[in-house]
Design an enzyme around this catalytic site. Structure first.
Site, short mmCIF file in Angstrom:
data_model
loop_
_atom_site.label_atom_id
_atom_site.label_comp_id
_atom_site.label_asym_id
_atom_site.label_seq_id
_atom_site.Cartn_x
_atom_site.Cartn_y
_atom_site.Cartn_z
N ASP A 49 13.66 8.78 5.37
CA ASP A 49 12.31 8.62 4.82
C ASP A 49 12.33 8.50 3.30
O ASP A 49 11.49 7.80 2.72
CB ASP A 49 11.44 9.82 5.19
CG ASP A 49 10.71 9.63 6.51
OD1 ASP A 49 10.81 8.53 7.10
OD2 ASP A 49 10.03 10.57 6.95
N TYR A 103 0.85 -1.19 0.00
CA TYR A 103 0.00 0.00 0.00
C TYR A 103 0.88 1.23 0.00
O TYR A 103 1.74 1.39 0.87
CB TYR A 103 -0.93 0.03 1.22
CG TYR A 103 -1.95 1.13 1.11
CD1 TYR A 103 -3.06 0.99 0.27
CD2 TYR A 103 -1.81 2.32 1.81
CE1 TYR A 103 -3.99 2.01 0.15
CE2 TYR A 103 -2.74 3.34 1.69
CZ TYR A 103 -3.82 3.18 0.85
OH TYR A 103 -4.75 4.19 0.72
N GLN A 130 8.28 16.04 11.01
CA GLN A 130 7.49 14.81 11.13
C GLN A 130 6.07 15.11 11.58
O GLN A 130 5.14 14.39 11.23
CB GLN A 130 8.15 13.85 12.11
CG GLN A 130 9.47 13.29 11.61
CD GLN A 130 9.36 12.59 10.27
OE1 GLN A 130 9.85 13.09 9.25
NE2 GLN A 130 8.69 11.46 10.24
N HIS A 151 3.29 -39.77 19.79
CA HIS A 151 4.61 -39.24 19.45
C HIS A 151 5.69 -40.28 19.77
O HIS A 151 6.61 -40.53 18.97
CB HIS A 151 4.90 -37.97 20.26
CG HIS A 151 4.19 -36.74 19.78
ND1 HIS A 151 2.83 -36.61 19.77
CD2 HIS A 151 4.69 -35.57 19.30
CE1 HIS A 151 2.50 -35.42 19.32
NE2 HIS A 151 3.61 -34.76 19.00
N HIS A 190 3.05 15.08 9.17
CA HIS A 190 2.44 13.85 8.66
C HIS A 190 0.95 13.82 8.96
O HIS A 190 0.15 13.37 8.14
CB HIS A 190 3.11 12.63 9.29
CG HIS A 190 4.21 12.06 8.46
ND1 HIS A 190 4.00 11.22 7.40
CD2 HIS A 190 5.55 12.21 8.56
CE1 HIS A 190 5.15 10.88 6.87
NE2 HIS A 190 6.12 11.47 7.55
N GLU A 206 9.56 5.67 16.87
CA GLU A 206 9.88 5.23 15.51
C GLU A 206 11.20 5.83 15.01
O GLU A 206 12.10 5.12 14.59
CB GLU A 206 8.73 5.65 14.59
CG GLU A 206 8.93 5.34 13.13
CD GLU A 206 7.82 5.90 12.27
OE1 GLU A 206 7.69 5.45 11.12
OE2 GLU A 206 7.07 6.79 12.73
N HIS A 207 11.28 7.15 15.01
CA HIS A 207 12.50 7.85 14.57
C HIS A 207 13.15 8.52 15.77
O HIS A 207 12.47 9.22 16.53
CB HIS A 207 12.18 8.95 13.55
CG HIS A 207 11.37 8.49 12.37
ND1 HIS A 207 10.00 8.70 12.28
CD2 HIS A 207 11.73 7.84 11.24
CE1 HIS A 207 9.57 8.20 11.14
NE2 HIS A 207 10.59 7.67 10.48
#
Length: 429
Positions: A352, A121, A250, A412, A253, A318-319
């Site tokens: 990025d 995506y 950021q 088994h 976003h 994340e960053h």
């Protein structure tokens, strides 16, 4: 002791929003499963005002679209993809098939096998995320995935030409102009015209991320993605202009994107607050970035690097940009992060878009247990075993039978004992 100079929304407020998104997504997925292509078309008309004769682009359409993209843009895409491909290839080389003879006649091994099919995506909307095509499609192809399909939404009723070019140059086998939850559902569940895939990857808005979460299990996913996050760790050597710029870079976003500063300098903390306000006066995306900062921004004042490290690992963002005298301290000691950006010469935007590492990274604390998307995510490490002699089979079988009996697994145990009876020439001591 940590002092919060500024705090964002509480976990409870975020959870309430997430619950509403989950309900909407659940209904859309059920509708696509029940109605297939007709549901996908109706949803595309509803959300994107988009209903072409075919959502899939033909090869002729793809080439025609690419021909409209400026040569400079194509060259820039190729430069970025060259870096991303090279790094992914080096990562792939690090993943070796192995085979080892554990004892005479007992051979174990593993193979790294690519997933058969992947759906990627590539977000659109306000920001056509061209780079996501490199990160997902290209990386999957380097891993050896046979069928890679890619979906991206139209933007204001138009096909995003640069995104299509990036998808094609990255090696996508099928390209669909289709967005949102309906795209995720079509790729994972399948319709009359779209064969389902084995794995979904790529970022997206809250609804796309929730669709991935609900589809996980039916298909594999790269990771659970939430709003993008940025943490800057800085000391008195950093300057407020750069800290503010990199947080707002950021925050644009989306309104739910968290941005944080952990600093040992109260002076820098206060200057950063002022500098963010100053930059928001001129930033073209300030309408989004301001909400993100006001509702989800935070500044933590700490005593020293050791306390900064503890708090950074708790956030597991994340960053993480490190603007300190000794960035290597955090490289050597920090455990929970999606990607590190060390020193003022680098920044999140490089990662990025172009530098070569992957930008699909863990959010919402997932960095505590996973890294980001990389070539290894598209590979299944599958083991095999081979016993090449009757003596070795009987030897292992003797141990196996006793261990199975401890657990009351009679069937088994019998598998092992059958070999012992047939092949016994030696027994375990």
């Amino acid at each position: 002791m940590v002092v919060y100079v500024k705090q964002g929304k509480s976990k409870e407020e975020i959870a309430q929003h997430d619950a509403k998104v989950a309900e909407t997504v659940r209904g859309i997925l059920a509708r696509v499963e029940a109605e297939g292509d007709s549901a996908v078309r109706a949803l595309s008309e509803q959300f994107d005002k988009w209903s072409p004769a075919s959502f899939r682009l033909s090869e002729e359409e793809i080439q025609s679209i690419i021909s409209t993209v400026p040569e400079r843009t194509i060259a820039d895409i190729r430069f970025a993809q060259g870096n991303i491909r090279r790094f992914a290839e080096e990562q792939r080389k690090s993943m070796l098939d192995i085979e080892v003879e554990m004892m005479p006649g007992v051979i174990l091994g593993h193979k790294n096998i690519p997933v058969n099919s992947v759906g990627c995506y590539i977000p659109g909307g306000r920001y056509p995320m061209v780079a996501s095509a490199h990160m997902s499609v290209l990386t999957a192809k380097v891993a050896g995935v046979k069928r890679v399909i890619a979906c991206t939404p139209p933007i204001n009723g138009e096909i995003p030409a640069a995104t299509v070019a990036a998808m094609s140059l990255a090696g996508a086998d099928e390209i669909y102009i289709l967005g949102g939850v309906q795209a995720m559902a079509a790729m994972a569940i399948g319709t009359e015209t779209i064969a389902p895939v084995d794995m979904l990857v790529g970022p997206g808005n809250a609804f796309v991320a929730e669709a991935k979460r609900q589809l996980f299990g039916r298909v594999g996913i790269d990771l659970f993605a939430g709003p993008t996050e940025v943490l800057v760790i800085a000391d008195e050597t950093a300057d407020a202009e750069m800290v503010a710029c990199d947080i707002l870079g950021q925050a644009e976003h989306g309104p739910t994107s968290p941005g944080a500063l952990i600093t040992t300098s109260e002076k820098l903390a206060q200057e950063t607050l002022a500098e963010i306000e100053r930059q928001l006066q001129t930033l073209p995306t300030a309408d989004v970035a301001r909400i993100a900062w006001e509702e989800n921004g935070s500044i933590l004042l700490v005593q020293d690097e050791e306390e900064a490290l503890v708090e950074a690992d708790k956030l597991a963002y994340e960053h993480v940009e490190v603007l300190t005298k000794d960035p290597n301290y955090f490289l050597d000691n920090m455990k929970n992060y999606g990607a590190l950006f060390l020193g003022p010469e680098t920044n999140v935007a490089y990662g990025d878009k172009v530098i070569g590492t992957n930008h699909t990274l863990p959010t919402k604390g997932a960095a505590r247990y996973t890294g980001g998307l990389w070539v290894g995510k598209f590979l299944k490490t599958c083991t095999y075993q081979r016993i090449t002699s009757e003596e070795a089979s009987a030897y292992i079988g003797d141990y196996a039978a006793r261990l199975c009996q401890i657990e009351n697994f009679a069937g088994h145990a019998e598998q092992a004992l059958l070999r012992v009876r047939r092949y016994a020439k030696v027994t375990a001591e």
